[in-house]
Design a protein around this motif. Structure first.
Motif, PDB file in Angstrom:
ATOM      1  N   SER A  58      91.493 103.058 -17.248  1.00  5.15           N
ATOM      2  CA  SER A  58      92.696 103.881 -17.194  1.00  5.15           C
ATOM      3  C   SER A  58      93.456 103.527 -15.936  1.00  5.15           C
ATOM      4  N   VAL A  59      94.713 103.883 -15.934  1.00  4.66           N
ATOM      5  CA  VAL A  59      95.584 103.574 -14.812  1.00  4.66           C
ATOM      6  C   VAL A  59      96.010 104.875 -14.157  1.00  4.66           C
ATOM      7  N   LEU A  60      95.956 104.904 -12.842  1.00  3.99           N
ATOM      8  CA  LEU A  60      96.426 106.077 -12.112  1.00  3.99           C
ATOM      9  C   LEU A  60      97.850 105.796 -11.641  1.00  3.99           C
ATOM     10  N   LEU A  61      98.762 106.672 -12.009  1.00  6.69           N
ATOM     11  CA  LEU A  61     100.167 106.511 -11.663  1.00  6.69           C
ATOM     12  C   LEU A  61     100.645 107.700 -10.848  1.00  6.69           C
ATOM     13  N   ARG A  67     102.326 113.916  -7.757  1.00  6.66           N
ATOM     14  CA  ARG A  67     100.970 114.104  -8.276  1.00  6.66           C
ATOM     15  C   ARG A  67     100.483 112.814  -8.926  1.00  6.66           C
ATOM     16  N   ILE A  68      99.206 112.621  -8.934  1.00 10.08           N
ATOM     17  CA  ILE A  68      98.606 111.451  -9.572  1.00 10.08           C
ATOM     18  C   ILE A  68      98.326 111.791 -11.034  1.00 10.08           C
ATOM     19  N   VAL A  69      98.755 110.903 -11.928  1.00  9.35           N
ATOM     20  CA  VAL A  69      98.588 111.107 -13.364  1.00  9.35           C
ATOM     21  C   VAL A  69      97.753 109.950 -13.919  1.00  9.35           C
ATOM     22  N   GLU A  74      97.178 100.061 -21.333  1.00 10.66           N
ATOM     23  CA  GLU A  74      97.611  99.280 -22.491  1.00 10.66           C
ATOM     24  C   GLU A  74      98.259  98.028 -21.974  1.00 10.66           C
ATOM     25  N   SER A  75      97.783  96.895 -22.427  1.00 10.87           N
ATOM     26  CA  SER A  75      98.320  95.628 -21.970  1.00 10.87           C
ATOM     27  C   SER A  75      99.047  94.947 -23.112  1.00 10.87           C
TER      28      SER A  75
END
Length: 82
Positions: A58-61, A67-69, A74-75
């Protein structure tokens, strides 16, 4: 050794060995078919393992509010932003 009991790295190395043998040697038909079948089994195993890992990644954005989401990874390939 069946692929299910191999590590990803071991299975990948074995697949590379099979490809090299099939490219470099004039194998009897039965031997070539056996190597092809083993290679296909390894290929399926490796593909399944990669899919499992992709589901776990998963990617943290950082959202606009700081806030971090967490989002699923998905590539679309290296040129996804082009």
């Amino acid at each position: 050794m069946p692929p299910k009991k191999m590590s990803f790295e071991t299975a990948m190395k074995r697949l590379e060995e099979i490809v090299a043998q099939m490219e470099a040697q004039d194998l009897p038909l039965e031997s070539a078919v056996a190597k092809f079948e083993e290679g296909m089994e390894l290929s399926r195993f490796l593909s399944e393992k990669l899919e499992e890992v992709q589901k776990k990644v998963s990617v943290l954005l950082a959202a606009e509010n700081g806030r971090i989401v967490e989002e699923a990874f998905e590539s679309n390939g290296p040129d996804e932003n082009s």
